[in-house]
Enzyme design. Structure first.
Site, PDB file in Angstrom:
ATOM      1  N   CYS A  31      32.627  24.415  46.641  1.00 27.21           N
ATOM      2  CA  CYS A  31      32.764  24.673  45.204  1.00 27.21           C
ATOM      3  C   CYS A  31      34.227  24.486  44.845  1.00 27.21           C
ATOM      4  CB  CYS A  31      32.324  26.108  44.924  1.00 27.21           C
ATOM      5  SG  CYS A  31      32.917  26.706  43.366  1.00 27.21           S
ATOM      6  N   HIS A  39      26.455  35.764  46.314  1.00 25.04           N
ATOM      7  CA  HIS A  39      26.481  35.272  47.694  1.00 25.04           C
ATOM      8  C   HIS A  39      25.100  34.861  48.185  1.00 25.04           C
ATOM      9  CE1 HIS A  39      30.537  36.419  47.980  1.00 25.04           C
ATOM     10  NE2 HIS A  39      30.358  37.718  48.113  1.00 25.04           N
ATOM     11  N   HIS A  82      30.653  36.240  56.707  1.00 24.75           N
ATOM     12  CA  HIS A  82      30.678  36.262  55.231  1.00 24.75           C
ATOM     13  C   HIS A  82      29.246  36.327  54.700  1.00 24.75           C
ATOM     14  CE1 HIS A  82      31.465  35.157  51.092  1.00 24.75           C
ATOM     15  NE2 HIS A  82      32.743  35.459  51.321  1.00 24.75           N
ATOM     16  N   THR A  85      30.800  27.555  50.525  1.00 23.35           N
ATOM     17  CA  THR A  85      31.290  27.015  49.251  1.00 23.35           C
ATOM     18  C   THR A  85      32.801  27.169  49.076  1.00 23.35           C
ATOM     19  OG1 THR A  85      30.832  29.127  48.200  1.00 23.35           O
ATOM     20  CG2 THR A  85      29.121  27.439  48.029  1.00 23.35           C
ATOM     21  N   CYS A 113      35.160  33.099  38.614  1.00 24.69           N
ATOM     22  CA  CYS A 113      34.586  31.753  38.615  1.00 24.69           C
ATOM     23  C   CYS A 113      33.256  31.836  37.864  1.00 24.69           C
ATOM     24  CB  CYS A 113      34.372  31.284  40.048  1.00 24.69           C
ATOM     25  SG  CYS A 113      33.210  32.351  40.906  1.00 24.69           S
ATOM     26  N   ASN A 164      38.479  35.937  49.793  1.00 27.95           N
ATOM     27  CA  ASN A 164      38.927  34.865  48.911  1.00 27.95           C
ATOM     28  C   ASN A 164      40.323  35.163  48.341  1.00 27.95           C
ATOM     29  OD1 ASN A 164      39.245  33.362  46.526  1.00 27.95           O
ATOM     30  ND2 ASN A 164      37.029  33.102  46.317  1.00 27.95           N
ATOM     31  N   GLU A 192      27.780  35.156  52.179  1.00 31.12           N
ATOM     32  CA  GLU A 192      27.224  33.874  51.719  1.00 31.12           C
ATOM     33  C   GLU A 192      26.706  33.075  52.916  1.00 31.12           C
ATOM     34  OE1 GLU A 192      29.966  31.238  49.584  1.00 31.12           O
ATOM     35  OE2 GLU A 192      28.921  29.590  50.567  1.00 31.12           O
ATOM     36  N   HIS A 206      33.424  41.391  45.238  1.00 35.43           N
ATOM     37  CA  HIS A 206      34.438  42.069  46.052  1.00 35.43           C
ATOM     38  C   HIS A 206      35.568  42.571  45.159  1.00 35.43           C
ATOM     39  CE1 HIS A 206      32.946  39.697  49.746  1.00 35.43           C
ATOM     40  NE2 HIS A 206      32.368  40.864  49.646  1.00 35.43           N
ATOM     41  N   SER A 227      37.005  36.891  42.109  1.00 36.04           N
ATOM     42  CA  SER A 227      36.215  38.098  41.832  1.00 36.04           C
ATOM     43  C   SER A 227      37.014  39.122  41.015  1.00 36.04           C
ATOM     44  CB  SER A 227      35.752  38.729  43.149  1.00 36.04           C
ATOM     45  OG  SER A 227      36.866  38.913  43.999  1.00 36.04           O
TER      46      SER A 227
END
Ligand code: F3S
Length: 654
Positions: free
Chosen positions: A186, A70, A120, A158, A12, A216, A122, A37, A258
């Site tokens: 996001c 993050h 997480h 996100t 991303c 993710n 983030e 990750h 990622s």
């Protein structure tokens, strides 16, 4: 086989920006935690000198540290400033927005509620900006713990799904007296998920590429699997096996946010390669060719091979080995890679193979290559035959002539049967039915000896003592093996006394101590001495001999300038021609003969050159002088009357 990539997949914008910032920061930079990750990408960054660290405390002032996408809490910025670190802030702008929303809600007196996964990174970073009362809600059950009537500022992780966000935010709002929502989702994640689902519905296999440690990507796999029963989750191309794609006509590929592009490309390239191999094999498979396959199963009388072909390869028991065992499992196991010759490319839909024939062809190829490269091969001695021995070399019967079995002559080869020995191919014939391989062990031993010799000559020094074994006797001395290299003890260096033949004091195989006298590296000669390690008897013999002493001996040898006299204690001394008689003589033989007993006076003992100087003339003179003295002592009157007129001592000396 058709391969289709998802419309949105891989890095991303936030991850791409973080990786670019890290790469630009260059070698010597650090990331606080793994940047993304994906283990393969982290390894690639490490190779570029960008190292992940767990804490800022170990870093030196001035170091560059990258804060990952993050994000970090305020304390990390404070520590970095206090330790004079240069922060490269790769926090994703979407995450930054969530952090700022949390901080603002807190400042405005709202209790911050984050919808997301509490563990997480983030969410941890957003929570740090939301103040001490911030709470994380991951499910509707957890909403029950939230006190009713509070003022809640809602922020969302996100990567949260739209559905989860709608559901939880409405439950939280219902419990609040007042609430505000920052919709910080996001769309990169949802875009990837939607694109993957669309693709999964239209293919028979889905490949999801990404780090197994990425929440993710794991989530993406779960979503895809709901729509495609053959969903394969891999980290790298190496995990992809042809059997995973068996019967797949249309394959879809997606990847987590990622996952770097190069990893996705490697996977696609591997699938394309597999396709080429599969099609190539189908088109070109011919009897007589040797192919390599992987053992897929083992039955009682046959072994099945995956040969990347529409059909399995089959090797019958009799074609597995010249002497096949009862249980083929003792020969191979599932997963082994083996080469086999195609006997029949299509017998009832199967490819019939022979390992025995492939082994034979490959063995002769190996033997030819070994001969060309001078390679040493391991062989097994199978029998003693006329003129030498036979060996099994790579499954082929080879012959080693007697003269090539060893560097030395061996009388009986029979103890060697059953032993493994190394040999080199020296002759090879492989024309039609004329097949012959001749080998030499002697060549291998010679090479080994040369290596040992080189090492030995580099370390051996004169004056060193070695233990050795007598390897050979000759008329002029004995050869002693002192560690793979033979040195010579010359017959004159064997003992202090005269040695007629080396066999008088040594036998082959005797263990002896020797002293290195001289090393001639260029000519590869080592002179050794046995004698120099023994006490010199000359010194014990001459121990009692003193200058001026009169001794008895026998004339032992004539020389032009004198004679040798062998004394009673076995020491030999020289009487110079001038010391043989008082008068001048032309040659010693004119007054002496060999073996003649003589009295000699010791003139000197030179220990350095180990020489004793003697005089017959002086011994005689001393004897006469003594006789005269005795005479004078007996005739006292004469002494008194003469003595008044002459100095008698001077007369005696004359
Ligand atoms: Fe940022 Fe969205 Fe990626 S939040 S890190 S762009 S998934």
């Amino acid at each position: 086989m058709k391969i289709t990539k998802a419309k949105y997949m891989g890095f991303c914008q936030g991850v791409k920006r973080a990786v670019n910032l890290a790469t630009e920061s260059g070698a010597g930079s650090y990331t606080l935690g793994p940047l993304i990750h994906n283990p393969q990408m982290i390894n690639r960054l490490k190779k570029q000198g960008i190292t992940p660290v767990d804490s800022l405390y170990g870093l030196k002032a001035g170091s560059k540290v990258i804060f990952r996408s993050h994000g970090e809490g305020p304390s990390s910025y404070n520590i970095a400033q206090a330790r004079e670190l240069t922060v490269i802030d790769a926090t994703c702008p979407h995450v930054k927005k969530a952090q700022e929303a949390a901080e603002k809600f807190c400042q405005d007196g709202y209790r911050v509620v984050i919808i997301g996964e509490a563990k997480h990174p983030e969410v941890i970073s957003i929570k740090a900006w939301g103040g001490a009362n911030t709470i994380v809600i991951g499910s509707s059950d957890e909403v029950d713990n939230l006190p009713a009537g509070g003022r809640y500022g809602i922020v969302v992780q996100t990567t949260c799904t739209e559905d989860a966000f709608q559901k939880l935010s409405s439950l939280i709002t219902d419990k609040a007296s007042e609430s505000k929502v920052a919709r910080t989702i996001c769309k990169a994640t949802s875009e990837r998920q939607q694109a993957a689902v669309e693709l999964a519905k239209n293919v028979d296999t889905m490949i999801v590429v990404g780090g197994k440690n990425s929440a993710n990507t794991n989530h993406l796999r779960d979503i895809v699997a709901e729509h495609c029963s053959n969903t394969i989750f891999i980290e790298t191309a190496d995990e992809l096996l042809s059997e995973m794609l068996e019967n797949s006509k249309h394959i879809g590929v997606t990847a987590g946010a990622s996952t770097p592009d190069w990893l996705i490309e490697e996977v696609i390239n591997k699938m394309e390669e597999m396709q080429t191999i599969g099609e190539g094999a189908i088109a070109n498979i011919k009897a007589g060719e040797i192919i390599t396959g992987v053992v897929s199963s083992i039955a009682k009388d046959e072994v099945y091979l995956d040969i990347q072909h529409k059909s399995d390869g089959i090797i019958l028991r009799s074609e597995m080995s010249l002497l096949p065992p009862d249980d083929l499992n003792s020969l191979v196991k599932v997963g082994d890679s083996i080469s086999a010759m195609i006997i029949n490319p299509d017998k009832d839909g199967c490819v019939i193979l022979s390992k025995v024939r492939a082994d034979s062809v490959l063995a002769w190829e190996r033997l030819a290559a070994a001969q060309e490269n001078g390679e040493t091969l391991e062989t097994l001695v199978t029998a003693v035959v006329k003129g030498g021995i036979t060996v099994d070399v790579l499954g082929v019967r080879g012959f080693i002539p007697a003269s090539h079995v060893d560097v030395h002559r061996i009388e009986d080869f029979s103890p060697m049967v059953g032993q493994k020995i190394s040999a080199k191919v020296i002759e090879l014939e492989n024309e039609g039915t004329r097949k012959r391989v001749v080998l030499s062990r002697r060549e291998v031993l010679k090479e080994e000896k040369a290596v040992k010799e080189k090492e030995f000559y580099n370390k051996i020094k004169s004056g060193e003592k070695y233990e050795g074994t007598v390897s050979r006797l000759a008329n002029f001395g004995a050869f002693i093996d002192i560690g793979g290299v033979d040195g010579l003890v010359h017959i004159s260096d064997m003992a202090w006394h005269r040695v007629k033949h080396p066999s008088d004091i040594l036998n082959v195989g005797d263990k002896v101590q020797v002293l290195v006298q001289k090393v001639d590296v260029e000519n590869k000669k080592i002179s050794l001495s046995l004698r120099d390690l023994q006490p010199d008897p000359w010194f014990s013999v001459i121990a009692g001999i003193k200058e001026g002493q009169i001794l008895e001996g026998k004339v032992s040898k004539f020389l032009p300038f004198g004679v040798f006299v062998l004394l009673e204690n076995n020491a030999e001394g020289l009487v110079h021609i001038s010391e043989i008689a008082e008068e001048r003589i032309d040659k010693p033989e004119s007054v002496l003969k060999e073996g003649q007993p003589v009295k000699v006076k010791v003139l000197g003992v030179d220990k350095k050159s180990k020489k004793i100087s003697l005089s017959i003339a002086q011994a005689k003179h001393d004897a006469e002088k003594n006789e005269f003295k005795e005479y004078l002592a007996e005739n006292n009157e004469f002494t008194t009357s003469i003595g008044s007129k002459f100095d008698l001592s001077k007369l005696l000396d004359k």
